[in-house]
Design a protein around this motif. Structure first.
Motif, PDB file in Angstrom:
ATOM      1  N   ALA A 192      72.240  22.527  32.419  1.00  0.00           N
ATOM      2  CA  ALA A 192      70.838  22.116  32.350  1.00  0.00           C
ATOM      3  C   ALA A 192      70.138  22.409  33.674  1.00  0.00           C
ATOM      4  O   ALA A 192      69.017  22.947  33.699  1.00  0.00           O
ATOM      5  CB  ALA A 192      70.743  20.628  32.021  1.00  0.00           C
ATOM      6  N   LEU A 193      70.787  22.080  34.777  1.00  0.00           N
ATOM      7  CA  LEU A 193      70.221  22.379  36.091  1.00  0.00           C
ATOM      8  C   LEU A 193      70.018  23.879  36.272  1.00  0.00           C
ATOM      9  O   LEU A 193      68.976  24.325  36.772  1.00  0.00           O
ATOM     10  CB  LEU A 193      71.141  21.851  37.193  1.00  0.00           C
ATOM     11  N   ARG A 194      71.004  24.665  35.863  1.00  0.00           N
ATOM     12  CA  ARG A 194      70.913  26.115  36.027  1.00  0.00           C
ATOM     13  C   ARG A 194      69.716  26.676  35.283  1.00  0.00           C
ATOM     14  O   ARG A 194      68.964  27.499  35.817  1.00  0.00           O
ATOM     15  CB  ARG A 194      72.205  26.774  35.542  1.00  0.00           C
ATOM     16  N   VAL A 195      69.517  26.231  34.048  1.00  0.00           N
ATOM     17  CA  VAL A 195      68.405  26.748  33.247  1.00  0.00           C
ATOM     18  C   VAL A 195      67.070  26.331  33.856  1.00  0.00           C
ATOM     19  O   VAL A 195      66.145  27.147  34.001  1.00  0.00           O
ATOM     20  CB  VAL A 195      68.524  26.255  31.790  1.00  0.00           C
ATOM     21  N   MET A 196      66.928  25.058  34.231  1.00  0.00           N
ATOM     22  CA  MET A 196      65.635  24.574  34.724  1.00  0.00           C
ATOM     23  C   MET A 196      65.287  25.133  36.096  1.00  0.00           C
ATOM     24  O   MET A 196      64.110  25.255  36.448  1.00  0.00           O
ATOM     25  CB  MET A 196      65.629  23.045  34.740  1.00  0.00           C
ATOM     26  N   ARG A 197      66.305  25.490  36.888  1.00  0.00           N
ATOM     27  CA  ARG A 197      66.028  26.047  38.216  1.00  0.00           C
ATOM     28  C   ARG A 197      65.642  27.529  38.176  1.00  0.00           C
ATOM     29  O   ARG A 197      64.982  28.021  39.080  1.00  0.00           O
ATOM     30  CB  ARG A 197      67.275  25.877  39.102  1.00  0.00           C
ATOM     31  N   ASP A 198      66.065  28.228  37.139  1.00  0.00           N
ATOM     32  CA  ASP A 198      65.905  29.683  37.080  1.00  0.00           C
ATOM     33  C   ASP A 198      64.735  30.058  36.181  1.00  0.00           C
ATOM     34  O   ASP A 198      64.908  30.475  35.029  1.00  0.00           O
ATOM     35  CB  ASP A 198      67.207  30.316  36.574  1.00  0.00           C
ATOM     36  N   ALA A 199      63.525  29.925  36.719  1.00  0.00           N
ATOM     37  CA  ALA A 199      62.335  30.204  35.912  1.00  0.00           C
ATOM     38  C   ALA A 199      62.150  31.684  35.642  1.00  0.00           C
ATOM     39  O   ALA A 199      61.408  32.066  34.732  1.00  0.00           O
ATOM     40  CB  ALA A 199      61.102  29.644  36.610  1.00  0.00           C
ATOM     41  N   GLU A 200      62.811  32.551  36.411  1.00  0.00           N
ATOM     42  CA  GLU A 200      62.699  33.984  36.154  1.00  0.00           C
ATOM     43  C   GLU A 200      63.448  34.386  34.888  1.00  0.00           C
ATOM     44  O   GLU A 200      63.024  35.270  34.156  1.00  0.00           O
ATOM     45  CB  GLU A 200      63.229  34.782  37.343  1.00  0.00           C
ATOM     46  N   THR A 201      64.572  33.709  34.638  1.00  0.00           N
ATOM     47  CA  THR A 201      65.380  34.025  33.455  1.00  0.00           C
ATOM     48  C   THR A 201      65.021  33.149  32.269  1.00  0.00           C
ATOM     49  O   THR A 201      65.062  33.602  31.119  1.00  0.00           O
ATOM     50  CB  THR A 201      66.876  33.863  33.782  1.00  0.00           C
TER      51      THR A 201
ATOM     52  N   VAL B 113      47.507  22.249  23.119  1.00  0.00           N
ATOM     53  CA  VAL B 113      46.479  22.000  24.138  1.00  0.00           C
ATOM     54  C   VAL B 113      46.082  23.244  24.922  1.00  0.00           C
ATOM     55  O   VAL B 113      45.168  23.186  25.745  1.00  0.00           O
ATOM     56  CB  VAL B 113      46.924  20.890  25.122  1.00  0.00           C
ATOM     57  N   GLY B 114      46.762  24.361  24.718  1.00  0.00           N
ATOM     58  CA  GLY B 114      46.432  25.574  25.444  1.00  0.00           C
ATOM     59  C   GLY B 114      47.279  25.749  26.695  1.00  0.00           C
ATOM     60  O   GLY B 114      48.050  24.869  27.076  1.00  0.00           O
ATOM     61  N   PRO B 115      47.154  26.907  27.386  1.00  0.00           N
ATOM     62  CA  PRO B 115      47.961  27.180  28.578  1.00  0.00           C
ATOM     63  C   PRO B 115      47.649  26.191  29.703  1.00  0.00           C
ATOM     64  O   PRO B 115      46.495  25.825  29.924  1.00  0.00           O
ATOM     65  CB  PRO B 115      47.545  28.606  28.974  1.00  0.00           C
ATOM     66  N   SER B 116      48.691  25.776  30.421  1.00  0.00           N
ATOM     67  CA  SER B 116      48.539  24.810  31.508  1.00  0.00           C
ATOM     68  C   SER B 116      49.707  24.961  32.469  1.00  0.00           C
ATOM     69  O   SER B 116      50.591  25.798  32.263  1.00  0.00           O
ATOM     70  CB  SER B 116      48.525  23.383  30.942  1.00  0.00           C
ATOM     71  N   MET B 117      49.733  24.121  33.480  1.00  0.00           N
ATOM     72  CA  MET B 117      50.864  24.133  34.416  1.00  0.00           C
ATOM     73  C   MET B 117      52.190  23.895  33.709  1.00  0.00           C
ATOM     74  O   MET B 117      53.240  24.319  34.182  1.00  0.00           O
ATOM     75  CB  MET B 117      50.661  23.069  35.502  1.00  0.00           C
ATOM     76  N   LEU B 118      52.153  23.228  32.553  1.00  0.00           N
ATOM     77  CA  LEU B 118      53.372  22.940  31.810  1.00  0.00           C
ATOM     78  C   LEU B 118      53.933  24.176  31.122  1.00  0.00           C
ATOM     79  O   LEU B 118      55.140  24.261  30.885  1.00  0.00           O
ATOM     80  CB  LEU B 118      53.081  21.853  30.756  1.00  0.00           C
ATOM     81  N   SER B 119      53.070  25.148  30.825  1.00  0.00           N
ATOM     82  CA  SER B 119      53.493  26.289  30.011  1.00  0.00           C
ATOM     83  C   SER B 119      53.288  27.633  30.705  1.00  0.00           C
ATOM     84  O   SER B 119      53.246  28.671  30.045  1.00  0.00           O
ATOM     85  CB  SER B 119      52.728  26.286  28.686  1.00  0.00           C
ATOM     86  N   LEU B 120      53.164  27.598  32.037  1.00  0.00           N
ATOM     87  CA  LEU B 120      53.022  28.818  32.816  1.00  0.00           C
ATOM     88  C   LEU B 120      54.047  28.830  33.944  1.00  0.00           C
ATOM     89  O   LEU B 120      54.496  27.770  34.397  1.00  0.00           O
ATOM     90  CB  LEU B 120      51.607  28.913  33.420  1.00  0.00           C
ATOM     91  N   ASP B 121      54.408  30.009  34.415  1.00  0.00           N
ATOM     92  CA  ASP B 121      55.361  30.140  35.512  1.00  0.00           C
ATOM     93  C   ASP B 121      54.785  31.016  36.613  1.00  0.00           C
ATOM     94  O   ASP B 121      53.718  31.619  36.468  1.00  0.00           O
ATOM     95  CB  ASP B 121      56.688  30.727  35.003  1.00  0.00           C
TER      96      ASP B 121
END
Length: 363
Positions: free
Chosen positions: A39-48, A62-70
């Motif tokens: 779980a840590l590995r997945v959440m830390r690796d936003a590129e993958t 609700v549309g694009p936001s900080m929650l759904s953008l990287d």
């Protein structure tokens, strides 16, 4: 399987964690990650493992936001809000307000000797604090909670692969109109509008309200479900243990940006990868006797209820403050308080009891 994950997911999650910690679940049309280290590995690796995908459930409502953008887009959306939620500023800005609001709410039902504390205390408190944090005027508690009930139901339907009805869309339309009307008044939203377009301000305010209301209400209610085991002097530890045992947000979704192997699973580019925070927080490799409520654990800060990596919850410290003061107020003001019946927690994406029915000696 959806029903099992909604009502009593722990046996299934434990079995998957032990035998197939990255498992393909057809009912979710994606991979489920159940081990703490993975779980840590997945959440830390936003590129993958990204959130930036048109299938992301909350963004569909609700549309694009900080929650759904990287990456840079995530930073641009998060930065105008982040400086207002720095840990060192939370207590100074909000403690007095939260204490006064808790006292006001408890005064409203203390004489009755009984109440359902989720909607009598946890929900209204969460709405009031979010309204104060964002500078929203004329926030009607019942109306806002009804909006978020509808939005949560829609997000659950999307996550379960069901076709959602129109309630969530209608609710967000009403919420959007409320938020747009607040941007013109001087507030945090006005500041954000100096760097973000109006639809972006609204989407980000909506997800901040979403976290500040839905998950904070659940966090308080989940802790109160252990009411008879709470010790006022050890509340900070009890809060962390409750977060570990039953995160209000049970899962976070990511999407693979490339083909990748994870714990023997061959994940294809574009696949949904869902991290079960509930399962990770009960990993026996990290937490001994993980199904037991034990505030004396030495490693409680390893719980992942607020996620991890670039999408760590912006309002974590504010939620902790609200929860601590709410429960302190209950314990101080309602003598002999006890649960009138067990508070059963449920939910596929967001987990909390349907109600926390309590009674005490009326004054």
């Amino acid at each position: 399987m959806i029903e099992q994950l909604t009502t009593d997911p722990y046996p299934l999650l434990a079995r998957l964690r032990a035998t197939e910690p990255v498992a393909w679940l057809p009912d979710l049309n994606g991979w489920l990650v159940t081990r703490h280290d993975l779980a840590l590995r997945v959440m830390r690796d936003a590129e993958t493992f990204t959130v930036d995908d048109p299938r992301f459930s909350t963004a569909r409502v609700v549309g694009p936001s900080m929650l759904s953008l990287d990456a840079d887009a995530h930073t641009r959306h998060r930065t105008p809000f982040a400086r207002h939620f720095r840990p060192r500023e939370i207590a100074e800005r909000f403690e007095g307000f939260v204490r006064a609001e808790c006292a006001r709410l408890v005064d409203g039902f203390a004489a009755a000797g009984q109440a359902e504390l989720r909607r009598a205390l946890a929900g209204p408190l969460s709405v009031a604090v979010v309204g104060e944090a964002l500078g929203l005027a004329d926030t009607d508690t019942a109306r806002v909670l009804a909006w978020y009930d509808a939005i949560v139901s829609t997000v659950d339907d999307i996550a379960a692969g069901r076709v959602p009805d129109s309630r969530g869309t209608t609710a967000f339309g009403e919420l959007r109109a409320h938020l747009e009307g607040s941007v013109g008044r001087r507030s945090l939203l006005t500041e954000a509008a100096s760097t973000l377009d109006l639809p972006e301000v609204v989407s980000n305010a909506a997800v901040l309200m979403f976290g500040g209301i839905e998950t904070t209400e659940g966090m308080i209610a989940n802790l109160l479900s252990h009411l008879e085991h709470l010790d006022r002097a050890r509340l900070p530890a009890a809060i962390e243990e409750s977060l570990r045992l039953e995160p209000a947000a049970a899962v976070v979704d990511r999407y693979a940006t490339r083909d990748v192997a994870l714990a023997g699973a061959s994940i294809a580019r574009g696949d949904l990868v869902t991290v079960s925070l509930t399962a990770a927080n009960r990993d026996p490799a990290v937490f001994e006797d993980p199904d037991v409520f034990d505030p004396g654990r030495p490693n409680l800060r390893k719980q992942l209820a607020f996620a991890h990596g670039p999408h760590f919850c912006l309002g974590a410290d504010l939620a902790r403050l609200e929860t601590r003061i709410a429960v302190e107020t209950v314990l101080d003001r309602l003598p002999g308080i006890t649960l009138a019946e067990p508070a059963a927690v449920s939910g596929l994406v967001f987990r909390k009891p349907g109600g926390v029915h309590a009674r005490w000696l009326p004054s």
